[in-house]
Design a protein around this motif. Structure first.
Motif, PDB file in Angstrom:
ATOM      1  N   PHE A  94      31.891  -4.997  15.117  1.00 20.60           N
ATOM      2  CA  PHE A  94      31.098  -5.958  15.878  1.00 20.60           C
ATOM      3  C   PHE A  94      30.005  -5.258  16.680  1.00 20.60           C
ATOM      4  O   PHE A  94      29.424  -5.834  17.591  1.00 20.60           O
ATOM      5  CB  PHE A  94      32.014  -6.772  16.796  1.00 20.60           C
ATOM      6  CG  PHE A  94      33.060  -7.534  16.030  1.00 20.60           C
ATOM      7  CD1 PHE A  94      32.707  -8.604  15.222  1.00 20.60           C
ATOM      8  CD2 PHE A  94      34.397  -7.167  16.096  1.00 20.60           C
ATOM      9  CE1 PHE A  94      33.655  -9.302  14.488  1.00 20.60           C
ATOM     10  CE2 PHE A  94      35.357  -7.854  15.373  1.00 20.60           C
ATOM     11  CZ  PHE A  94      34.985  -8.926  14.567  1.00 20.60           C
ATOM     12  N   SER A  95      29.697  -4.025  16.317  1.00 22.01           N
ATOM     13  CA  SER A  95      28.802  -3.170  17.101  1.00 22.01           C
ATOM     14  C   SER A  95      27.377  -3.696  17.231  1.00 22.01           C
ATOM     15  O   SER A  95      26.689  -3.350  18.190  1.00 22.01           O
ATOM     16  CB  SER A  95      28.776  -1.756  16.526  1.00 22.01           C
ATOM     17  OG  SER A  95      28.300  -1.788  15.197  1.00 22.01           O
ATOM     18  N   HIS A  96      26.910  -4.522  16.323  1.00 23.05           N
ATOM     19  CA  HIS A  96      25.528  -4.986  16.413  1.00 23.05           C
ATOM     20  C   HIS A  96      25.389  -6.375  17.048  1.00 23.05           C
ATOM     21  O   HIS A  96      24.323  -6.979  16.988  1.00 23.05           O
ATOM     22  CB  HIS A  96      24.844  -4.936  15.036  1.00 23.05           C
ATOM     23  CG  HIS A  96      25.574  -5.677  13.975  1.00 23.05           C
ATOM     24  ND1 HIS A  96      26.683  -5.167  13.340  1.00 23.05           N
ATOM     25  CD2 HIS A  96      25.363  -6.898  13.437  1.00 23.05           C
ATOM     26  CE1 HIS A  96      27.121  -6.049  12.448  1.00 23.05           C
ATOM     27  NE2 HIS A  96      26.344  -7.096  12.496  1.00 23.05           N
ATOM     28  N   TYR A  97      26.445  -6.873  17.683  1.00 29.34           N
ATOM     29  CA  TYR A  97      26.374  -8.168  18.358  1.00 29.34           C
ATOM     30  C   TYR A  97      26.257  -7.973  19.862  1.00 29.34           C
ATOM     31  O   TYR A  97      26.880  -7.081  20.436  1.00 29.34           O
ATOM     32  CB  TYR A  97      27.607  -9.019  18.039  1.00 29.34           C
ATOM     33  CG  TYR A  97      27.699  -9.375  16.575  1.00 29.34           C
ATOM     34  CD1 TYR A  97      26.882 -10.362  16.034  1.00 29.34           C
ATOM     35  CD2 TYR A  97      28.574  -8.708  15.731  1.00 29.34           C
ATOM     36  CE1 TYR A  97      26.949 -10.682  14.680  1.00 29.34           C
ATOM     37  CE2 TYR A  97      28.650  -9.022  14.384  1.00 29.34           C
ATOM     38  CZ  TYR A  97      27.833 -10.010  13.869  1.00 29.34           C
ATOM     39  OH  TYR A  97      27.904 -10.323  12.535  1.00 29.34           O
ATOM     40  N   THR A  98      25.465  -8.833  20.488  1.00 32.71           N
ATOM     41  CA  THR A  98      25.326  -8.764  21.942  1.00 32.71           C
ATOM     42  C   THR A  98      26.094  -9.876  22.646  1.00 32.71           C
ATOM     43  O   THR A  98      26.275  -9.825  23.860  1.00 32.71           O
ATOM     44  CB  THR A  98      23.841  -8.833  22.361  1.00 32.71           C
ATOM     45  OG1 THR A  98      23.254  -9.986  21.755  1.00 32.71           O
ATOM     46  CG2 THR A  98      23.096  -7.591  21.937  1.00 32.71           C
ATOM     47  N   ASN A  99      26.545 -10.860  21.893  1.00 30.13           N
ATOM     48  CA  ASN A  99      27.343 -11.959  22.438  1.00 30.13           C
ATOM     49  C   ASN A  99      28.530 -12.183  21.503  1.00 30.13           C
ATOM     50  O   ASN A  99      28.344 -12.385  20.306  1.00 30.13           O
ATOM     51  CB  ASN A  99      26.509 -13.235  22.519  1.00 30.13           C
ATOM     52  CG  ASN A  99      25.299 -13.068  23.409  1.00 30.13           C
ATOM     53  OD1 ASN A  99      25.411 -13.036  24.620  1.00 30.13           O
ATOM     54  ND2 ASN A  99      24.123 -12.927  22.804  1.00 30.13           N
ATOM     55  N   VAL A 100      29.725 -12.134  22.082  1.00 25.70           N
ATOM     56  CA  VAL A 100      30.942 -12.243  21.292  1.00 25.70           C
ATOM     57  C   VAL A 100      31.801 -13.358  21.888  1.00 25.70           C
ATOM     58  O   VAL A 100      32.037 -13.384  23.093  1.00 25.70           O
ATOM     59  CB  VAL A 100      31.739 -10.919  21.314  1.00 25.70           C
ATOM     60  CG1 VAL A 100      33.042 -11.052  20.547  1.00 25.70           C
ATOM     61  CG2 VAL A 100      30.901  -9.777  20.779  1.00 25.70           C
ATOM     62  N   VAL A 101      32.245 -14.272  21.037  1.00 23.29           N
ATOM     63  CA  VAL A 101      33.135 -15.348  21.463  1.00 23.29           C
ATOM     64  C   VAL A 101      34.466 -15.144  20.758  1.00 23.29           C
ATOM     65  O   VAL A 101      34.503 -14.875  19.559  1.00 23.29           O
ATOM     66  CB  VAL A 101      32.552 -16.744  21.127  1.00 23.29           C
ATOM     67  CG1 VAL A 101      33.500 -17.851  21.565  1.00 23.29           C
ATOM     68  CG2 VAL A 101      31.179 -16.918  21.769  1.00 23.29           C
ATOM     69  N   VAL A 102      35.556 -15.279  21.509  1.00 21.10           N
ATOM     70  CA  VAL A 102      36.891 -15.050  20.967  1.00 21.10           C
ATOM     71  C   VAL A 102      37.817 -16.189  21.363  1.00 21.10           C
ATOM     72  O   VAL A 102      37.950 -16.498  22.550  1.00 21.10           O
ATOM     73  CB  VAL A 102      37.501 -13.731  21.513  1.00 21.10           C
ATOM     74  CG1 VAL A 102      38.893 -13.520  20.951  1.00 21.10           C
ATOM     75  CG2 VAL A 102      36.606 -12.561  21.251  1.00 21.10           C
ATOM     76  N   PHE A 103      38.438 -16.807  20.380  1.00 23.31           N
ATOM     77  CA  PHE A 103      39.559 -17.717  20.606  1.00 23.31           C
ATOM     78  C   PHE A 103      40.766 -16.961  20.077  1.00 23.31           C
ATOM     79  O   PHE A 103      41.063 -17.013  18.885  1.00 23.31           O
ATOM     80  CB  PHE A 103      39.385 -19.028  19.825  1.00 23.31           C
ATOM     81  CG  PHE A 103      38.545 -20.044  20.522  1.00 23.31           C
ATOM     82  CD1 PHE A 103      39.138 -21.078  21.233  1.00 23.31           C
ATOM     83  CD2 PHE A 103      37.172 -19.969  20.472  1.00 23.31           C
ATOM     84  CE1 PHE A 103      38.355 -22.028  21.878  1.00 23.31           C
ATOM     85  CE2 PHE A 103      36.386 -20.908  21.102  1.00 23.31           C
ATOM     86  CZ  PHE A 103      36.973 -21.937  21.804  1.00 23.31           C
ATOM     87  N   GLY A 104      41.411 -16.209  20.929  1.00 19.39           N
ATOM     88  CA  GLY A 104      42.527 -15.387  20.488  1.00 19.39           C
ATOM     89  C   GLY A 104      43.852 -15.930  20.989  1.00 19.39           C
ATOM     90  O   GLY A 104      43.918 -16.972  21.628  1.00 19.39           O
ATOM     91  N   VAL A 105      44.895 -15.189  20.676  1.00 22.77           N
ATOM     92  CA  VAL A 105      46.225 -15.474  21.206  1.00 22.77           C
ATOM     93  C   VAL A 105      46.633 -14.270  22.052  1.00 22.77           C
ATOM     94  O   VAL A 105      46.138 -13.157  21.836  1.00 22.77           O
ATOM     95  CB  VAL A 105      47.248 -15.742  20.072  1.00 22.77           C
ATOM     96  CG1 VAL A 105      46.901 -17.025  19.332  1.00 22.77           C
ATOM     97  CG2 VAL A 105      47.336 -14.580  19.108  1.00 22.77           C
ATOM     98  N   LEU A 112      42.378  -6.199  20.780  1.00 23.20           N
ATOM     99  CA  LEU A 112      40.994  -6.628  20.622  1.00 23.20           C
ATOM    100  C   LEU A 112      40.133  -6.123  21.778  1.00 23.20           C
ATOM    101  O   LEU A 112      38.988  -5.718  21.572  1.00 23.20           O
ATOM    102  CB  LEU A 112      40.917  -8.150  20.510  1.00 23.20           C
ATOM    103  CG  LEU A 112      39.535  -8.715  20.199  1.00 23.20           C
ATOM    104  CD1 LEU A 112      38.965  -8.119  18.907  1.00 23.20           C
ATOM    105  CD2 LEU A 112      39.601 -10.231  20.106  1.00 23.20           C
ATOM    106  N   GLU A 113      40.687  -6.111  22.957  1.00 24.41           N
ATOM    107  CA  GLU A 113      39.977  -5.575  24.127  1.00 24.41           C
ATOM    108  C   GLU A 113      39.566  -4.127  23.870  1.00 24.41           C
ATOM    109  O   GLU A 113      38.418  -3.746  24.089  1.00 24.41           O
ATOM    110  CB  GLU A 113      40.890  -5.675  25.352  1.00 24.41           C
ATOM    111  CG  GLU A 113      40.279  -5.208  26.643  1.00 24.41           C
ATOM    112  CD  GLU A 113      41.255  -5.378  27.788  1.00 24.41           C
ATOM    113  OE1 GLU A 113      41.056  -6.303  28.595  1.00 24.41           O
ATOM    114  OE2 GLU A 113      42.222  -4.593  27.867  1.00 24.41           O
ATOM    115  N   LYS A 114      40.490  -3.348  23.360  1.00 25.86           N
ATOM    116  CA  LYS A 114      40.214  -1.940  23.065  1.00 25.86           C
ATOM    117  C   LYS A 114      39.162  -1.801  21.959  1.00 25.86           C
ATOM    118  O   LYS A 114      38.233  -1.000  22.065  1.00 25.86           O
ATOM    119  CB  LYS A 114      41.512  -1.238  22.664  1.00 25.86           C
ATOM    120  CG  LYS A 114      41.367   0.240  22.476  1.00 25.86           C
ATOM    121  CD  LYS A 114      42.709   0.891  22.227  1.00 25.86           C
ATOM    122  CE  LYS A 114      42.508   2.384  22.087  1.00 25.86           C
ATOM    123  NZ  LYS A 114      43.741   3.113  22.002  1.00 25.86           N
TER     124      LYS A 114
END
Length: 173
Positions: A94-105, A112-114
């Motif tokens: 995901f290195s080339h994204y500046t905005n990331v949306v996550v619907f995780g569990v 994912l944080e790491k």
């Protein structure tokens, strides 16, 4: 149709509510750049972001949901600004994204944080829906209950002046 293949962490499809979508869009105000929705489901967030002018991408493991997302984007007239991929989030950079949306569990959020901490640039904003990240302190929060959205700006969680990708001792949980 909505349950992904058996995985280490089960990620069932739970559609975003209209309030969640509005809360995500609120966290994207005054932001630009590329946007990715990790676990994009039926594409609601990607399509809403594209309608706001973002070039938006969704990654989803369930092929039926990806095909449906592509159909919805075409139907809503934003297919030129959207892309949907059938992919396992652990195999994508995901290195080339500046905005990331996550619907995780909750079970996946520490890993994912790491991953995001290692891959994203300092100007990235990560928006978590339904469940916050365990170690990061949110820069902004909006909504309540299941509609709560947390926004994390990496420039605050690491020393961006040095562009260091190392996790500081305070950030380790």
């Amino acid at each position: 149709f909505v349950t992904p293949a058996l995985r280490k962490v089960c990620l069932p499809f739970v559609p975003a509510t209209s309030t969640q979508i509005q809360n995500v869009l609120k966290m994207l105000e005054n932001r630009s750049g590329s946007l990715v929705d990790i676990g994009s489901g039926d594409g609601r967030i990607v399509i809403a972001a594209a309608k706001r002018g973002f070039k938006a991408v969704g990654y989803e493991l369930n092929p039926w949901l990806v095909w449906y997302s592509r159909y919805r984007a075409r139907r809503d007239g934003v297919h030129q600004n959207t892309k949907f991929y059938i992919s396992d989030l652990w195999k994508v950079s995901f290195s080339h994204y500046t905005n990331v949306v996550v619907f995780g569990v909750p079970q996946m959020m520490p890993q994912l944080e790491k991953k995001l901490e290692e891959e994203l640039e300092c100007n990235a904003r990560i928006i978590a829906c339904r469940f916050p990240f365990p170690c990061w302190i949110p820069d902004h929060t909006t909504g309540e209950g299941i509609d709560t959205v947390w926004a994390y700006d990496l420039k605050h969680s690491r020393g961006c002046e040095t562009k260091s990708l190392e996790i500081t001792p305070e950030a380790e949980c």
